[in-house]
Motif scaffolding. Structure first.
Motif, PDB file in Angstrom:
ATOM      1  N   ARG A  31      10.023   2.549  -2.648  1.00 20.48           N
ATOM      2  CA  ARG A  31       9.363   3.812  -3.608  1.00 20.48           C
ATOM      3  C   ARG A  31       9.540   5.364  -3.113  1.00 20.48           C
ATOM      4  NH1 ARG A  31       2.780   3.333  -3.930  1.00 20.48           N
ATOM      5  NH2 ARG A  31       2.573   1.576  -2.351  1.00 20.48           N
ATOM      6  N   PHE A  32       9.105   5.379  -1.893  1.00 22.09           N
ATOM      7  CA  PHE A  32       9.370   6.765  -1.315  1.00 22.09           C
ATOM      8  C   PHE A  32      10.765   7.275  -1.421  1.00 22.09           C
ATOM      9  CE2 PHE A  32       5.348   5.170   0.719  1.00 22.09           C
ATOM     10  CZ  PHE A  32       4.536   6.189  -0.145  1.00 22.09           C
ATOM     11  N   THR A  56       4.789   1.608   9.095  1.00 27.06           N
ATOM     12  CA  THR A  56       4.891   1.560   7.730  1.00 27.06           C
ATOM     13  C   THR A  56       3.871   0.478   6.920  1.00 27.06           C
ATOM     14  OG1 THR A  56       7.389   1.856   7.821  1.00 27.06           O
ATOM     15  CG2 THR A  56       6.349   0.988   5.801  1.00 27.06           C
ATOM     16  N   LYS A  57       3.631  -0.361   7.678  1.00 25.10           N
ATOM     17  CA  LYS A  57       2.672  -1.457   6.943  1.00 25.10           C
ATOM     18  C   LYS A  57       1.353  -0.920   6.992  1.00 25.10           C
ATOM     19  CE  LYS A  57       5.045  -5.511   8.170  1.00 25.10           C
ATOM     20  NZ  LYS A  57       5.753  -6.005   7.071  1.00 25.10           N
ATOM     21  N   ASN A  58       1.013   0.383   7.835  1.00 22.76           N
ATOM     22  CA  ASN A  58      -0.458   0.687   8.215  1.00 22.76           C
ATOM     23  C   ASN A  58      -0.623   2.192   7.979  1.00 22.76           C
ATOM     24  OD1 ASN A  58      -3.100   0.187   9.357  1.00 22.76           O
ATOM     25  ND2 ASN A  58      -2.037   1.101  11.523  1.00 22.76           N
ATOM     26  N   GLY A  59       0.094   2.629   6.979  1.00 19.49           N
ATOM     27  CA  GLY A  59      -0.239   3.954   6.502  1.00 19.49           C
ATOM     28  C   GLY A  59       0.887   4.964   6.382  1.00 19.49           C
ATOM     29  N   ALA A  60       2.208   4.614   7.319  1.00 20.78           N
ATOM     30  CA  ALA A  60       3.233   5.559   7.122  1.00 20.78           C
ATOM     31  C   ALA A  60       4.246   5.249   5.864  1.00 20.78           C
ATOM     32  CB  ALA A  60       4.079   5.345   8.308  1.00 20.78           C
ATOM     33  N   MET A  61       5.118   6.245   5.489  1.00 17.57           N
ATOM     34  CA  MET A  61       5.886   5.899   4.328  1.00 17.57           C
ATOM     35  C   MET A  61       6.867   5.027   4.566  1.00 17.57           C
ATOM     36  SD  MET A  61       5.826   9.944   3.124  1.00 17.57           S
ATOM     37  CE  MET A  61       7.735   9.565   2.675  1.00 17.57           C
ATOM     38  N   THR A  62       7.692   5.431   5.461  1.00 20.85           N
ATOM     39  CA  THR A  62       8.961   4.708   5.741  1.00 20.85           C
ATOM     40  C   THR A  62       9.234   5.323   7.196  1.00 20.85           C
ATOM     41  OG1 THR A  62      10.177   6.489   4.853  1.00 20.85           O
ATOM     42  CG2 THR A  62      10.144   4.341   3.779  1.00 20.85           C
ATOM     43  N   LEU A  86       1.009  12.126   4.352  1.00 20.67           N
ATOM     44  CA  LEU A  86       1.586  12.815   3.363  1.00 20.67           C
ATOM     45  C   LEU A  86       1.590  14.310   3.611  1.00 20.67           C
ATOM     46  CD1 LEU A  86       0.348  10.563   0.291  1.00 20.67           C
ATOM     47  CD2 LEU A  86       2.624  10.786   1.154  1.00 20.67           C
ATOM     48  N   VAL A 128       4.581  12.482  -2.682  1.00 21.42           N
ATOM     49  CA  VAL A 128       3.218  12.456  -2.764  1.00 21.42           C
ATOM     50  C   VAL A 128       2.678  11.700  -3.646  1.00 21.42           C
ATOM     51  CG1 VAL A 128       1.034  14.004  -2.797  1.00 21.42           C
ATOM     52  CG2 VAL A 128       3.008  14.817  -1.468  1.00 21.42           C
ATOM     53  N   LYS A 183       8.731   0.276   1.512  1.00 19.64           N
ATOM     54  CA  LYS A 183       8.249   0.890   0.397  1.00 19.64           C
ATOM     55  C   LYS A 183       9.376   1.920   0.052  1.00 19.64           C
ATOM     56  CE  LYS A 183       3.628   0.890   3.079  1.00 19.64           C
ATOM     57  NZ  LYS A 183       2.575   1.796   3.662  1.00 19.64           N
ATOM     58  N   ALA A 191       0.741  -1.244   0.196  1.00 18.77           N
ATOM     59  CA  ALA A 191      -0.089   0.060   0.039  1.00 18.77           C
ATOM     60  C   ALA A 191       0.990   1.258  -0.048  1.00 18.77           C
ATOM     61  CB  ALA A 191      -0.932   0.068   1.325  1.00 18.77           C
ATOM     62  N   GLY A 192       0.181   2.560  -0.420  1.00 24.27           N
ATOM     63  CA  GLY A 192       1.129   3.552  -0.441  1.00 24.27           C
ATOM     64  C   GLY A 192       1.117   4.208   1.117  1.00 24.27           C
ATOM     65  N   ALA A 193       0.427   5.391   1.297  1.00 25.43           N
ATOM     66  CA  ALA A 193       0.653   6.094   2.592  1.00 25.43           C
ATOM     67  C   ALA A 193      -0.771   6.820   2.593  1.00 25.43           C
ATOM     68  CB  ALA A 193       1.812   7.069   2.602  1.00 25.43           C
ATOM     69  N   ALA A 203       4.003   9.413  -5.282  1.00 28.92           N
ATOM     70  CA  ALA A 203       4.679   7.869  -5.268  1.00 28.92           C
ATOM     71  C   ALA A 203       3.597   7.206  -4.312  1.00 28.92           C
ATOM     72  CB  ALA A 203       6.022   7.928  -4.818  1.00 28.92           C
ATOM     73  N   ALA A 204       2.953   7.911  -3.600  1.00 27.14           N
ATOM     74  CA  ALA A 204       1.961   7.168  -2.681  1.00 27.14           C
ATOM     75  C   ALA A 204       0.666   6.601  -3.234  1.00 27.14           C
ATOM     76  CB  ALA A 204       1.438   8.002  -1.628  1.00 27.14           C
ATOM     77  N   ASP A 205       0.656   6.970  -4.594  1.00 23.68           N
ATOM     78  CA  ASP A 205      -0.447   6.702  -5.239  1.00 23.68           C
ATOM     79  C   ASP A 205      -0.428   5.065  -5.599  1.00 23.68           C
ATOM     80  OD1 ASP A 205      -2.942   7.264  -6.295  1.00 23.68           O
ATOM     81  OD2 ASP A 205      -2.312   7.659  -8.238  1.00 23.68           O
ATOM     82  N   GLY A 206      -1.498   4.254  -5.080  1.00 25.71           N
ATOM     83  CA  GLY A 206      -1.755   2.880  -5.603  1.00 25.71           C
ATOM     84  C   GLY A 206      -0.734   1.923  -4.834  1.00 25.71           C
ATOM     85  N   LEU A 207      -0.860   0.662  -5.320  1.00 26.42           N
ATOM     86  CA  LEU A 207      -0.159  -0.451  -4.629  1.00 26.42           C
ATOM     87  C   LEU A 207       1.224  -0.543  -5.544  1.00 26.42           C
ATOM     88  CD1 LEU A 207      -2.862  -3.186  -4.095  1.00 26.42           C
ATOM     89  CD2 LEU A 207      -1.995  -1.434  -2.727  1.00 26.42           C
ATOM     90  N   ALA A 208       2.006  -0.967  -4.789  1.00 25.12           N
ATOM     91  CA  ALA A 208       3.670  -1.110  -5.616  1.00 25.12           C
ATOM     92  C   ALA A 208       4.287  -2.184  -4.861  1.00 25.12           C
ATOM     93  CB  ALA A 208       4.323   0.058  -5.485  1.00 25.12           C
ATOM     94  N   PHE A 254      -5.034  -1.136   5.053  1.00 24.79           N
ATOM     95  CA  PHE A 254      -5.768   0.159   5.259  1.00 24.79           C
ATOM     96  C   PHE A 254      -6.064   0.675   4.129  1.00 24.79           C
ATOM     97  CE2 PHE A 254      -1.914   1.775   4.166  1.00 24.79           C
ATOM     98  CZ  PHE A 254      -1.866   3.071   3.661  1.00 24.79           C
ATOM     99  N   ALA A 255      -5.748   0.168   3.055  1.00 24.98           N
ATOM    100  CA  ALA A 255      -6.173   0.841   1.498  1.00 24.98           C
ATOM    101  C   ALA A 255      -7.120  -0.062   1.015  1.00 24.98           C
ATOM    102  CB  ALA A 255      -4.934   0.939   0.684  1.00 24.98           C
TER     103      ALA A 255
END
Lengths: 344, 344, 344, 344
Positions: free
Chosen positions: D243-244, C207-213, C21, D25, D241, C14-16, D27-32, C322-323
């Motif tokens: 990608r971020f 991270t797995k639940n909505g954060a980026m890194t 963001l 921002v 993640k 998932a993204g974030a 990069a957060a779009d969609g799954l990866a 979450f996504a």
């Protein structure tokens, strides 16, 4: 045995004292519990306690590098720094053993004349970036006594350095590869040279002074016992037949063999120093002198051995051991006096 | 010496062979170059080459833990895994020495009956998650011969396991703490039991079979020489007076002392096994049998010593060494036969 | 964004969250002191203290492997063992990171059904060879909550395991890569799930639940602060612009975003589980079910993604995040119900 | 945002470029796919290849300490030494991270004026005790460009140092925390400043020059790929993640953002240097000047921030970043010129 000992390369070229060999042979008799649980090992530890006038933990090891590495590992966290002189054996001659045993602690150099750490420089070093998470933290002061170039710290010098270290929260380690030579040079007791000065852990050298392959970690801090025991095992130094090391260490201490050996080595160095064309200084059993290159070459042609290629040309290092006798020294001096005018 | 040897605790409770002691005493004579540059050490290495019929590098060490740790460190990167049996000494009895010497490689267990690794399980293990960056990578197979519980791999078994390992790109290490006992049990040559099977590095045990404190790393791969040399020094195992270890190792190999000692130990175990009320298996010099708890207690009261508290109640381990003689075994068997009916 | 989320591979695909963001973008404004000395980082730590109802030290990290490795390093000496379940991420999926960060501590496996450690097995393991210098010493219990296979320890289960560990002198670490999912699954507070049970240090996953890194080490023991700080820096995790991690963590906790996200992920897993032809169990956001191989293939052809090649054939793992929205789940279930009869 | 940027403490106090934030921002779009298997990460690596005109392996990391530690670990064995300048960040400011990541390699200092290594001293250092098992072995030369005190090596200087290193069998690492600032200062291409000179691995800094938390290891040697990949994971730097981070690095390189940012930072430093009462040297974005203590105090009272307590009294360091604008610099210079006569 060759008639005249002609090597002054290092005290580790000597064999072993008869008393040590006899003790080893005797130790072979019968069965014994392994891993230091034998009677000899227990007696040996008590002997150390008596000699040092302090309860001690003794961990036999087979090299000074292991003694230093394990001792330092018990005294510093991996993010600590070990303060030592640029001439320190731990930084120059152990191929990174301290870094290995400590899981990557950093050796920080503190200079000073004559291979001795300068108190002012130490005072600056112990406080450097204390509490700064971006920097390794001064954790242990490591002092070599006798130093790598043969000088000997006085008790006052050691006391001052140790006080600076402890005052800043550091521990104190002594690399005593030539501990006995220092003792007799200063005429002091083992206690006076160690824990009374604030030494926490001593790398106790016996190999260079008459043992076969037996050095030891001597710890004055019971709080380090458990950690040292696990590190000693994990570091590959807990031998099954420890009695053979304990027998050496016990015989080494018994009847002052260690002091007699060291006195002999030191006396031979002094005899050398006094007999050379240019008087040299021999605080313990290592001396440096200056020989014309031609003289060195001529001496080597007669079978004498010593290092003269590690410093500036003309500088010669001579190391004596318990195995050198008066006649060996005199043979060397005779050769020097015969050859010096010829090559001049 | 006590009249009757009553301990069957471990072969490391024995002293040392007379030939070893004599060699050590002889080695003390005169000066010698340090750190393995002495004549004895060079001859010893050549002797190993002759005995193993292969050019070898030999690094004397003072414990099997150091031999194993250093050998493994040369065979696996820190992100590698070491495949060994759950009974493996390296995983059960070295307090993490392999993890220390390898800078954190991981020991992965591969089971099998009788302390021997099962080929099918090994086949699965060597390929597991190969190339997956999230997983440690199988890097070395470590085999103990004689195993920790006294069984002995056949040549065919070793050949199969070694082929599986090499076929998957792993190296092969042999923990030969009781290597001589395995040789005489199988009646094969050192070459047949090592490099001909694909063993890259051998931990060569001598201490349990007559030496004082001398084991060795024997490497059949010259490509590992440099790395082993630096690790050996850095690991605190490069002794100044290496001649004292080399003398032991040379005497150990000379005139088949090692094989004679191992034959004696194995024969004594067989004599024990054959004489017990319930016949036991003794492939080498370790045997397991079942004694009623009362019998064990009664034997101990007579001064016999052995372990019976590490396995399920009633299981007894008996280990013989080169020092046990026929009369020792017979005294034990006599006691067993006297006491067994009484306690029953 | 694609219309329908078709991946059930992992919650880390998932993204974030938008809130995360936005917080990051806001955090970029103006200058700020580096290395955690900025206002945002200080506020974030206070926020954690409030949420956990306990003074805490918080060290942001960028991976769960770093969180686990650093936390474990502060809880075990190198000669210690880390007790964990055979399914534990630290032993299966970190390429030896715990061994690296701890300088070679050993992971010892303690089994149990459903990826949960069995109390009886733990009881045996914590006391094994305690004080025996030949063995690594049990030092820390590491529990994963939510477990790697999606089960959730109850408070009672955790309390029992933690008590066994502490009773034997071990510390307790929790790998909370999916900590929020566990919280909402159990309906308990952060305090109840951690320090009140005896958790000393938590690897806090975001991270797995909505954060980026942004994950974090959360320590409930102020005695570990200094050691963690140096290890964090030395381990390459002390970022210059920590505000960007702190902003994520703060936004994650703010207004219960983390709990809302976890509730969504868990609810979507339950919706999946309830809608499948054979009901499955979904304690949190991971579920396992059995699909005929043909069904899996047919689903993948429609663009759905999931793992079905890591276990026995036919076993499928589905992970929600979450996504995932209701319509995503329903699209998947519709496909399952359409395809199942066809491929049967 | 505050109206005038008044901090010259470090370039790491700046926020992040708008382009970087926008990319994150998006990069957060969609799954990866996780762990670098996403499209963005692959494109980013290709972008690096194009910019460096060389096939490269790129491993995103979150700190320069991790970049340096991991890069050095791939270039030296644990018994190797890393040659660096006494001012080197790796030896002064990373709390032992290089020692940690390399499993205890040793940093050996090679001095030279202006924080640049002197070629003659390097020539002596690379050959020191080569092949001597008692000494760590020179293995890698680590060069910082821009240096820690703001000087910039010329291509000729780098070429000479690199040739000395490679000629002696060492590898070459560049700590490029301010790599872009060096590029624009010299007006050369990335290829010219790295692999064409013999740089094997580059620590590529982006964080100080506009990214949030994204640096990278850039390796020009495909032979290091596997080792770096496992070390990167094991070292806790392989993010789920990724990608971020890749988005940041890609945006950083896109449309020369990195060069524009660096040009701005360098130009601002030059503007500062030129406008000061005593002209100073600003090769890149760091300058040192001398302020009377009273002037520093008065400037700080007006809200300006800079370090003046790390060197001899009166020495001031000013660091500019991409975020400083002409009006910021002029405000500072105005203050200096107003206050200087007053405090004199």
């Amino acid at each position: 045995m060759e008639t005249v000992l002609r090597s002054y390369l290092s005290d580790n070229t000597a064999g072993a004292s008869t008393e040590i060999l006899d003790a080893v042979v005797r130790a072979a008799d019968g069965l014994a519990a392994p891993y230091g649980n034998d009677g000899l090992s227990k007696e040996m530890t008590e002997q150390f306690g008596a000699v040092f006038e302090h309860a001690v933990d003794v961990f036999p090891v087979t090299t000074g590098s292991a003694a230093n590495g394990l001792a330092l590992a018990a005294l510093t966290p991996p993010w600590g720094s070990i303060l030592c002189h640029p001439d320190g054996h731990i930084t120059t001659d152990e191929a990174g053993a301290p870094e290995f045993f400590t899981d990557g602690a950093k050796i920080t150099l503190v200079d000073g004349p004559g291979s001795k750490i300068d108190p002012e420089l130490l005072r600056a070093a112990v406080g450097r970036r204390r509490g700064d998470v971006h920097s390794v933290q001064p954790a242990v002061l490591s002092l070599t006594q006798v130093t790598e170039t043969g000088s000997v710290y006085t008790l006052d010098e050691l006391r001052e350095l140790s006080a600076i270290a402890h005052g800043a929260g550091l521990r104190v380690h002594m690399d005593g590869a030539r501990f006995a030579n220092a003792l007799v040079a200063l005429g002091v007791t083992p206690a006076e040279l160690t824990w009374r000065l604030g030494v926490d852990v001593l790398s106790f050298g016996a190999t260079k002074n008459g043992a076969m392959t037996a050095d030891a970690i001597v710890s004055f801090d019971p709080g380090l016992r458990t950690e040292l025991a696990y590190r000693h095992k994990r570091g590959g130094q807990l031998t099954a037949k420890m009695r053979f090391q304990s027998a050496q260490l016990a015989a080494y201490l018994r009847d002052d063999l260690w002091l007699r050996n060291a006195r002999q080595a030191n006396a031979m160095a002094r005899r050398l120093a006094d007999g050379l064309p240019e008087r040299a200084d021999a605080a313990a059993n290592i001396l440096f002198c200056r020989f014309p290159v031609e003289l060195s070459r001529a001496l080597k042609e007669r079978g004498f051995a010593f290092y003269d290629d590690r410093w500036e040309p003309g500088t010669v290092r001579l190391v004596t051991s318990f195995a050198h006798r008066t006649e060996d020294i005199d043979a060397f001096l005779t050769a020097v006096h015969e050859l010096a005018p010829v090559v001049a």
